[in-house]
Design a protein around this motif. Structure first.
Motif, PDB file in Angstrom:
ATOM      1  N   ALA A   1       0.829  -1.202   0.000  1.00 12.12           N
ATOM      2  CA  ALA A   1       0.000   0.000   0.000  1.00 12.12           C
ATOM      3  C   ALA A   1       0.864   1.254   0.000  1.00 12.12           C
ATOM      4  N   CYS A   2       1.990   1.216   0.710  1.00 10.93           N
ATOM      5  CA  CYS A   2       2.883   2.380   0.750  1.00 10.93           C
ATOM      6  C   CYS A   2       3.556   2.599  -0.603  1.00 10.93           C
ATOM      7  N   VAL A   3       3.845   1.508  -1.335  1.00  8.58           N
ATOM      8  CA  VAL A   3       4.410   1.634  -2.680  1.00  8.58           C
ATOM      9  C   VAL A   3       3.428   2.366  -3.593  1.00  8.58           C
ATOM     10  N   GLU A   4       2.154   1.963  -3.546  1.00  2.95           N
ATOM     11  CA  GLU A   4       1.135   2.618  -4.362  1.00  2.95           C
ATOM     12  C   GLU A   4       0.924   4.062  -3.910  1.00  2.95           C
ATOM     13  N   PHE A   5       0.969   4.287  -2.607  1.00  2.84           N
ATOM     14  CA  PHE A   5       0.782   5.642  -2.082  1.00  2.84           C
ATOM     15  C   PHE A   5       1.882   6.559  -2.606  1.00  2.84           C
ATOM     16  N   ARG A   6       3.127   6.063  -2.659  1.00  2.00           N
ATOM     17  CA  ARG A   6       4.217   6.899  -3.171  1.00  2.00           C
ATOM     18  C   ARG A   6       3.972   7.304  -4.615  1.00  2.00           C
ATOM     19  N   ALA A   7       3.461   6.363  -5.425  1.00  2.00           N
ATOM     20  CA  ALA A   7       3.164   6.692  -6.820  1.00  2.00           C
ATOM     21  C   ALA A   7       2.080   7.760  -6.909  1.00  2.00           C
ATOM     22  N   ASN A   8       1.039   7.633  -6.087  1.00  2.00           N
ATOM     23  CA  ASN A   8      -0.011   8.664  -6.048  1.00  2.00           C
ATOM     24  C   ASN A   8       0.545   9.995  -5.568  1.00  2.00           C
ATOM     25  N   LEU A   9       1.441   9.924  -4.592  1.00  2.00           N
ATOM     26  CA  LEU A   9       2.049  11.134  -4.041  1.00  2.00           C
ATOM     27  C   LEU A   9       2.876  11.850  -5.110  1.00  2.00           C
ATOM     28  N   GLU A  10       3.600  11.084  -5.912  1.00  2.00           N
ATOM     29  CA  GLU A  10       4.379  11.690  -7.000  1.00  2.00           C
ATOM     30  C   GLU A  10       3.460  12.408  -7.983  1.00  2.00           C
ATOM     31  N   ASP A  11       2.393  11.739  -8.391  1.00  2.00           N
ATOM     32  CA  ASP A  11       1.465  12.342  -9.355  1.00  2.00           C
ATOM     33  C   ASP A  11       0.845  13.622  -8.801  1.00  2.00           C
ATOM     34  N   SER A  12       0.386  13.562  -7.541  1.00  2.00           N
ATOM     35  CA  SER A  12      -0.284  14.732  -6.949  1.00  2.00           C
ATOM     36  C   SER A  12       0.688  15.877  -6.708  1.00  2.00           C
ATOM     37  N   THR A  13       1.916  15.559  -6.326  1.00  3.60           N
ATOM     38  CA  THR A  13       2.906  16.608  -6.073  1.00  3.60           C
ATOM     39  C   THR A  13       3.279  17.319  -7.369  1.00  3.60           C
ATOM     40  N   LEU A  14       3.515  16.551  -8.429  1.00  2.00           N
ATOM     41  CA  LEU A  14       3.847  17.167  -9.719  1.00  2.00           C
ATOM     42  C   LEU A  14       2.663  17.962 -10.266  1.00  2.00           C
ATOM     43  N   ALA A  15       1.444  17.455 -10.046  1.00  2.41           N
ATOM     44  CA  ALA A  15       0.264  18.211 -10.472  1.00  2.41           C
ATOM     45  C   ALA A  15       0.172  19.529  -9.708  1.00  2.41           C
ATOM     46  N   GLY A  16       0.524  19.501  -8.429  1.00  2.00           N
ATOM     47  CA  GLY A  16       0.532  20.731  -7.636  1.00  2.00           C
ATOM     48  C   GLY A  16       1.561  21.726  -8.149  1.00  2.00           C
ATOM     49  N   PHE A  17       2.712  21.207  -8.558  1.00  2.00           N
ATOM     50  CA  PHE A  17       3.733  22.084  -9.135  1.00  2.00           C
ATOM     51  C   PHE A  17       3.215  22.736 -10.416  1.00  2.00           C
ATOM     52  N   ASP A  18       2.633  21.923 -11.299  1.00  2.00           N
ATOM     53  CA  ASP A  18       2.145  22.441 -12.576  1.00  2.00           C
ATOM     54  C   ASP A  18       1.035  23.468 -12.388  1.00  2.00           C
ATOM     55  N   GLU A  19       0.236  23.282 -11.364  1.00  2.72           N
ATOM     56  CA  GLU A  19      -0.863  24.218 -11.113  1.00  2.72           C
ATOM     57  C   GLU A  19      -0.337  25.570 -10.642  1.00  2.72           C
ATOM     58  N   ASN A  20       0.769  25.563  -9.921  1.00  2.00           N
ATOM     59  CA  ASN A  20       1.316  26.795  -9.364  1.00  2.00           C
ATOM     60  C   ASN A  20       2.385  27.436 -10.240  1.00  2.00           C
TER      61      ASN A  20
END
Length: 564
Positions: free
Chosen positions: A476-495
């Protein structure tokens, strides 16, 4: 003509909402009315802080009314709640401590009338915690919260306002003391729900009883066992023990249950005749337009309140958690729901831990939640009212609790680090000198926490399910890291909108995003730290050493202190 006494055990002063949506006013013994067809499921006060204080009052009241000696009797009352008539009979047998007016002891008011003869009458609005204070009025600073909104309170609203102030009282100038838990404490309740309902409604009785204390529980909080007088529980039945001489009230001086009925402020309401309440809009036979107050009420010291989470301050002293800007979210979840032996500085409210790990298994079909509420205070100023409902793991299995606690710690710490990396990357992309970047990056971080919330609770539920193992948590933590990467990069692109940047600055933005993605995938010093926080093995080929960024500098970020 003799003044008619307003007895809060009998008068319909509490607004209740039934499952059907109907709102009616009633006495506290109405809690168990019509449990089988249209039960009371919520409070319906006109202000959220009134609802919060009423929740705490009802929990304390049913605890002292029902007087369950131990968990066995608690379970009996859970399975077969008392009838309203039985509740009323027990409440009327309590000491006469619930009269809002009259010549004798008054509810949460000072008994020493002569001390108030020279005190200046204050407008009743000043009972409200968010009302502009004396300094604001003198300097005409009441720009957003205007004065004179409330000129008259009916008896119900006056009782609720008085209760709320005594329960949550903030700093109020020289001699005007804070509540037993300081100004604006955070309160957390364990909330049961029924799986068979379309929505997991709990009745208000179930909420109150789920968090109520047995005699066995409150005796553990007592400094000594002795014969307590009524005034040891309801302090206003006797002349006040003031703090004017520097003295304090500890658990050695009072009944342990006084924590629900503390009176840090010395107050006397000035009752008048019939009037229209400016808060409820209803006509009341007894209304209040002013009150008098004296400084140096009761100063409570070294109390532990069952409804508040605590944190360990320097020196090892345990202090109650208070509301903070930004409210309560899943990053606070671990400290509010599960005691963490690895992090000795946090512990959930006793009532929450006791319900989740001892009581929930005896209440069949329960869906457990946590309700957190309280003021976010800046000294004497009310900045906000915090109110949130979070999932709560209800199990007494130690292995499951350890696994959930361990997994939640990994996810929270990993997201905390990623949010700092994101804020730093945004600053590097937008400013040539990030150290001097103006503005606050808190909203950037908050957006990432919000984006990861649903995934966090999904992982927690999976890990808490029957048969879950450490291997399941790792996956579950492996999958969470992948989601975290996607959401963090999306946050960067939004800002960071690279299309609108000057061409000379695009390279800087691209470099910042590249470094951020590299760290999220395990590259460099911060990438290793992220994988360490998530306790994941470094992917093959990823260096554990600091890796130079494409812009020729080493990524550095300051991560804020972990929240309670």
């Amino acid at each position: 003509m003799t003044e008619q006494l307003y007895d809060l055990r009998e008068e319909p002063w509490i607004p209740f909402r039934r499952r059907s949506g109907a709102v009616e006013w009633g006495a506290p013994w109405l809690l168990t009315d019509r449990l089988h067809d249209d039960p009371i499921v919520a409070l319906a006060a006109p202000r959220p802080d009134f609802n919060g204080a009423l929740h705490e009052f009802l929990i304390g009241l049913v605890s002292v009314t029902m007087q369950a000696p131990d968990e066995e009797e608690w379970r009996e009352w859970w399975k077969a709640p008392p009838e309203p008539a039985q509740m009323r009979e027990r409440m009327m047998a309590l000491p006469p401590a619930f009269f809002l007016n009259g010549d004798g002891p008054r509810f949460m008011q000072d008994l020493r009338v002569e001390d108030f003869e020279e005190a200046e009458p204050l407008p009743i609005e000043r009972l409200l915690i968010d009302a502009p204070g004396e300094q604001s009025l003198e300097l005409n600073k009441d720009l957003f919260v205007k004065r004179a909104r409330v000129r008259v309170m009916g008896a119900p609203a006056a009782a609720m306002a008085l209760l709320t102030l005594q329960t949550y009282s903030p700093a109020g100038g020289r001699g005007n003391l804070t509540s037993l838990r300081g100004g604006g404490p955070l309160t957390t309740l364990g909330v049961p729900g029924r799986a068979e309902h379309a929505e997991p409604y709990a009745t208000l009785w179930e909420v109150a009883w789920a968090n109520a204390e047995t005699e066995e529980q409150w005796l553990r909080r007592a400094a000594s066992r002795r014969h307590w007088k009524p005034a040891d529980l309801f302090a206003w039945l006797a002349p006040p023990r003031t703090s004017e001489d520097g003295g304090a009230i500890t658990t050695s001086d009072a009944h342990p249950m006084q924590c629900y009925f503390g009176v840090p402020r010395r107050i006397r309401l000035s009752a008048t005749t019939e009037g229209v309440c400016d808060i409820t809009g209803t006509t009341s036979a007894l209304s209040v337009s002013s009150f008098r107050m004296r400084p140096y009420g009761a100063r409570y010291e070294a109390w532990s309140h069952p409804l508040s989470p605590y944190y360990s301050a320097k020196g090892g002293e345990w202090l109650p958690v208070h509301g903070q800007p930004g409210g309560v979210g899943w990053r606070d979840w671990l400290g509010l729901t599960l005691a963490d032996p690895q992090t000795a500085g946090r512990r959930p409210a006793q009532a929450v831990a006791h319900f989740a790990h001892r009581r929930a298994r005896h209440a069949g079909g329960v869906i457990a939640r946590l309700h957190a509420f309280g003021y976010d205070m800046d000294n004497m100023k009310a900045r906000d009212w915090v109110d949130a409902t979070l999932p709560c793991i209800a199990t007494n299995d130690d292995d499951t609790l350890r696994l959930v606690r361990d997994t939640a710690t990994r996810l929270v710490n990993g997201t905390q680090l990623a949010s700092g990396l994101l804020a730093s990357a945004v600053e590097r992309a937008l400013f040539s000198n990030p150290k001097d970047a103006p503005g606050d990056r808190t909203p950037v971080k908050a957006a990432l926490w919000a984006a990861m919330e649903a995934r966090f609770y999904q992982v927690v539920r999976e890990v808490a399910s029957v048969g879950a193992s450490a291997g399941d948590a790792d996956a579950a933590c492996v999958e969470f890291r992948a989601n975290l990467e996607d959401s963090t990069l999306a946050g960067f692109d939004e800002n960071v909108d690279r299309v609108q940047l000057l061409s000379a600055h695009v390279r800087r933005a691209v470099a910042a995003r590249h470094d951020l993605r590299s760290a999220l995938r395990g590259y460099g010093k911060m990438g290793k730290k992220l994988f360490d926080e998530l306790r994941l093995p470094m992917p093959e080929g990823k260096s554990a050493k600091g890796k130079a960024s494409s812009s020729g500098t080493t990524t550095r970020t300051r991560i804020g202190a972990k929240r309670v």
